[in-house]
Write a protein that holds these residues in place. Structure first.
Motif, PDB file in Angstrom:
ATOM      1  N   PHE A  36      -5.875  16.273  10.560  1.00  7.77           N
ATOM      2  CA  PHE A  36      -5.131  15.021  10.478  1.00  7.77           C
ATOM      3  C   PHE A  36      -6.038  14.055   9.725  1.00  7.77           C
ATOM      4  CE2 PHE A  36      -4.339  10.912  12.926  1.00  7.77           C
ATOM      5  CZ  PHE A  36      -3.390  10.477  12.041  1.00  7.77           C
ATOM      6  N   LEU A  37      -5.671  13.714   8.498  1.00  6.46           N
ATOM      7  CA  LEU A  37      -6.526  12.907   7.633  1.00  6.46           C
ATOM      8  C   LEU A  37      -6.335  11.422   7.923  1.00  6.46           C
ATOM      9  CD1 LEU A  37      -5.924  14.874   4.318  1.00  6.46           C
ATOM     10  CD2 LEU A  37      -7.696  15.220   6.040  1.00  6.46           C
ATOM     11  N   LYS A  38      -7.471  10.734   8.080  1.00 10.66           N
ATOM     12  CA  LYS A  38      -7.451   9.300   8.372  1.00 10.66           C
ATOM     13  C   LYS A  38      -8.317   8.560   7.361  1.00 10.66           C
ATOM     14  CE  LYS A  38      -8.688  10.634  12.487  1.00 10.66           C
ATOM     15  NZ  LYS A  38      -9.229  10.731  13.795  1.00 10.66           N
ATOM     16  N   LYS A  39      -8.036   7.264   7.216  1.00  9.56           N
ATOM     17  CA  LYS A  39      -8.854   6.419   6.352  1.00  9.56           C
ATOM     18  C   LYS A  39      -9.366   5.236   7.162  1.00  9.56           C
ATOM     19  CE  LYS A  39      -4.725   4.077   4.735  1.00  9.56           C
ATOM     20  NZ  LYS A  39      -3.861   3.763   3.633  1.00  9.56           N
ATOM     21  N   GLN A  40     -10.579   4.852   6.852  1.00 11.51           N
ATOM     22  CA  GLN A  40     -11.192   3.706   7.513  1.00 11.51           C
ATOM     23  C   GLN A  40     -10.669   2.436   6.857  1.00 11.51           C
ATOM     24  OE1 GLN A  40     -15.444   3.703   7.232  1.00 11.51           O
ATOM     25  NE2 GLN A  40     -15.682   2.188   8.831  1.00 11.51           N
ATOM     26  N   MET A  41     -10.303   1.459   7.661  1.00 12.20           N
ATOM     27  CA  MET A  41      -9.767   0.192   7.168  1.00 12.20           C
ATOM     28  C   MET A  41     -10.604  -0.947   7.740  1.00 12.20           C
ATOM     29  SD  MET A  41      -7.047   1.145   5.441  1.00 12.20           S
ATOM     30  CE  MET A  41      -5.953  -0.229   5.319  1.00 12.20           C
ATOM     31  N   ASP A  51      -6.529   4.382  10.020  1.00 13.36           N
ATOM     32  CA  ASP A  51      -5.097   4.560   9.778  1.00 13.36           C
ATOM     33  C   ASP A  51      -4.873   5.970   9.250  1.00 13.36           C
ATOM     34  OD1 ASP A  51      -3.559   2.379  10.424  1.00 13.36           O
ATOM     35  OD2 ASP A  51      -3.447   1.560   8.394  1.00 13.36           O
ATOM     36  N   PRO A  52      -3.668   6.527   9.435  1.00 14.80           N
ATOM     37  CA  PRO A  52      -3.387   7.833   8.825  1.00 14.80           C
ATOM     38  C   PRO A  52      -3.464   7.717   7.306  1.00 14.80           C
ATOM     39  CG  PRO A  52      -1.633   7.203  10.352  1.00 14.80           C
ATOM     40  CD  PRO A  52      -2.542   6.022  10.217  1.00 14.80           C
ATOM     41  N   PHE A  53      -4.045   8.708   6.660  1.00 15.52           N
ATOM     42  CA  PHE A  53      -4.106   8.706   5.203  1.00 15.52           C
ATOM     43  C   PHE A  53      -2.761   9.119   4.616  1.00 15.52           C
ATOM     44  CE2 PHE A  53      -5.258  10.359   1.022  1.00 15.52           C
ATOM     45  CZ  PHE A  53      -5.880   9.224   0.524  1.00 15.52           C
ATOM     46  N   PHE A  54      -2.174  10.182   5.166  1.00 14.05           N
ATOM     47  CA  PHE A  54      -0.827  10.602   4.812  1.00 14.05           C
ATOM     48  C   PHE A  54       0.002  10.505   6.094  1.00 14.05           C
ATOM     49  CE2 PHE A  54      -3.209  13.293   1.660  1.00 14.05           C
ATOM     50  CZ  PHE A  54      -2.740  12.668   0.521  1.00 14.05           C
ATOM     51  N   PRO A  55       0.584   9.323   6.383  1.00 14.50           N
ATOM     52  CA  PRO A  55       1.334   9.175   7.633  1.00 14.50           C
ATOM     53  C   PRO A  55       2.446  10.220   7.747  1.00 14.50           C
ATOM     54  CG  PRO A  55       1.075   7.062   6.535  1.00 14.50           C
ATOM     55  CD  PRO A  55       0.603   8.113   5.572  1.00 14.50           C
ATOM     56  N   GLY A  56       2.514  10.867   8.897  1.00 10.41           N
ATOM     57  CA  GLY A  56       3.554  11.852   9.144  1.00 10.41           C
ATOM     58  C   GLY A  56       3.230  13.252   8.663  1.00 10.41           C
ATOM     59  N   TYR A  57       2.007  13.489   8.184  1.00  5.93           N
ATOM     60  CA  TYR A  57       1.633  14.818   7.703  1.00  5.93           C
ATOM     61  C   TYR A  57       0.327  15.275   8.331  1.00  5.93           C
ATOM     62  CZ  TYR A  57       5.041  13.894   4.056  1.00  5.93           C
ATOM     63  OH  TYR A  57       6.195  13.594   3.379  1.00  5.93           O
ATOM     64  N   THR A 109     -11.999  12.151   7.873  1.00  2.00           N
ATOM     65  CA  THR A 109     -11.891  10.702   7.812  1.00  2.00           C
ATOM     66  C   THR A 109     -12.481  10.202   6.504  1.00  2.00           C
ATOM     67  OG1 THR A 109     -12.065  10.547  10.213  1.00  2.00           O
ATOM     68  CG2 THR A 109     -12.481   8.539   8.966  1.00  2.00           C
ATOM     69  N   ILE A 110     -11.720   9.386   5.798  1.00  2.00           N
ATOM     70  CA  ILE A 110     -12.159   8.821   4.538  1.00  2.00           C
ATOM     71  C   ILE A 110     -12.770   7.455   4.825  1.00  2.00           C
ATOM     72  CG2 ILE A 110     -11.426   8.003   2.278  1.00  2.00           C
ATOM     73  CD1 ILE A 110      -9.057  10.027   2.636  1.00  2.00           C
ATOM     74  N   ASP A 111     -14.057   7.336   4.549  1.00  2.00           N
ATOM     75  CA  ASP A 111     -14.736   6.066   4.771  1.00  2.00           C
ATOM     76  C   ASP A 111     -14.307   5.049   3.723  1.00  2.00           C
ATOM     77  OD1 ASP A 111     -16.169   7.064   6.956  1.00  2.00           O
ATOM     78  OD2 ASP A 111     -17.720   7.888   5.656  1.00  2.00           O
ATOM     79  N   LEU A 157       4.858  10.751  -6.299  1.00  2.00           N
ATOM     80  CA  LEU A 157       3.748   9.810  -6.380  1.00  2.00           C
ATOM     81  C   LEU A 157       3.506   9.192  -5.013  1.00  2.00           C
ATOM     82  CD1 LEU A 157       4.485   8.012  -9.770  1.00  2.00           C
ATOM     83  CD2 LEU A 157       2.732   9.721  -9.285  1.00  2.00           C
ATOM     84  N   ARG A 158       2.264   9.177  -4.593  1.00  2.00           N
ATOM     85  CA  ARG A 158       1.860   8.584  -3.313  1.00  2.00           C
ATOM     86  C   ARG A 158       0.853   7.484  -3.599  1.00  2.00           C
ATOM     87  NH1 ARG A 158       4.983  10.997   0.775  1.00  2.00           N
ATOM     88  NH2 ARG A 158       5.243  13.144   0.152  1.00  2.00           N
ATOM     89  N   GLN A 159       0.966   6.404  -2.852  1.00  2.00           N
ATOM     90  CA  GLN A 159      -0.016   5.333  -2.999  1.00  2.00           C
ATOM     91  C   GLN A 159      -1.180   5.573  -2.050  1.00  2.00           C
ATOM     92  OE1 GLN A 159       1.093   1.264  -2.997  1.00  2.00           O
ATOM     93  NE2 GLN A 159       2.822   1.581  -4.360  1.00  2.00           N
ATOM     94  N   VAL A 160      -2.376   5.385  -2.574  1.00  2.00           N
ATOM     95  CA  VAL A 160      -3.601   5.534  -1.808  1.00  2.00           C
ATOM     96  C   VAL A 160      -4.308   4.191  -1.844  1.00  2.00           C
ATOM     97  CG1 VAL A 160      -5.809   6.724  -1.708  1.00  2.00           C
ATOM     98  CG2 VAL A 160      -3.780   7.953  -2.457  1.00  2.00           C
TER      99      VAL A 160
END
Length: 170
Positions: A36-41, A51-57, A109-111, A157-160
């Motif tokens: 489950f990929l997450k990003k630091q905010m 937060d989820p990096f790809f919400p729902g995936y 987790t993406i810092d 296309l996905r926004q990152v």
């Protein structure tokens, strides 16, 4: 190793991961791992959260290719479907696989990854989990030092959202 993309109810990614852990154990029908990929905010006041990096995936990493065994994950809480199709379950290919594999090299987790750009600029990420990826800047939030870029993932296309730092204009 194969990676499969699984759509789950948004916000329930961790619940799904927990609900299928027994199915992925050595005694279960599958051997593998759910990512489950997450990003630091960071908030304006400096508080950090994830937060989820790809919400729902979520992403299944396994050697298994048998659709019947893979479908056992549909018993997990909040499971919606395999992507691209429940009928013909297939692993991620080429660019999608490269994106997920690149992120996982640095953990799930993406810092914070800082950058400086203007809307419409083509950028290349020079370090971190997205190293060597390119994209188009969609929006820049100078106050929070964040930039939204578009990347092609799963055929759309996905926004990152990234923080300023390790990106340069192409």
């Amino acid at each position: 190793m194969n990676f499969y993309c699984i759509s789950v109810r948004t916000g329930m990614e961790e619940n799904f991961k927990e609900s299928v852990k027994d199915l992925l154990s050595p005694n279960g029908p599958l051997e593998g791992k759910i990512h489950f990929l997450k990003k630091q905010m960071r908030l304006k006041n400096g508080k950090e959260y994830y937060d989820p990096f790809f919400p729902g995936y979520v992403f299944l990493e396994t050697e298994e290719r048998d659709s019947i065994k893979l479908r056992s994950l549909s018993k997990g809480k909040h499971f919606l479907r395999f992507l691209p199709s429940n009928q013909e379950i297939s692993p991620l290919s080429n660019s999608d696989l490269n994106i997920v594999a690149s992120i996982l090299k640095f953990g799930s987790t993406i810092d914070l990854v800082p950058v400086t750009f203007d809307s419409g600029d083509r950028i290349q990420i020079v370090d971190g989990p997205f190293k060597d990826f390119t994209g188009k800047v969609v929006a820049v939030n100078r106050r929070n030092k964040r930039v939204n870029i578009e990347i092609d993932f799963m055929g759309s296309l996905r926004q990152v959202s990234l923080s300023y730092e390790l990106v340069e204009k192409k």
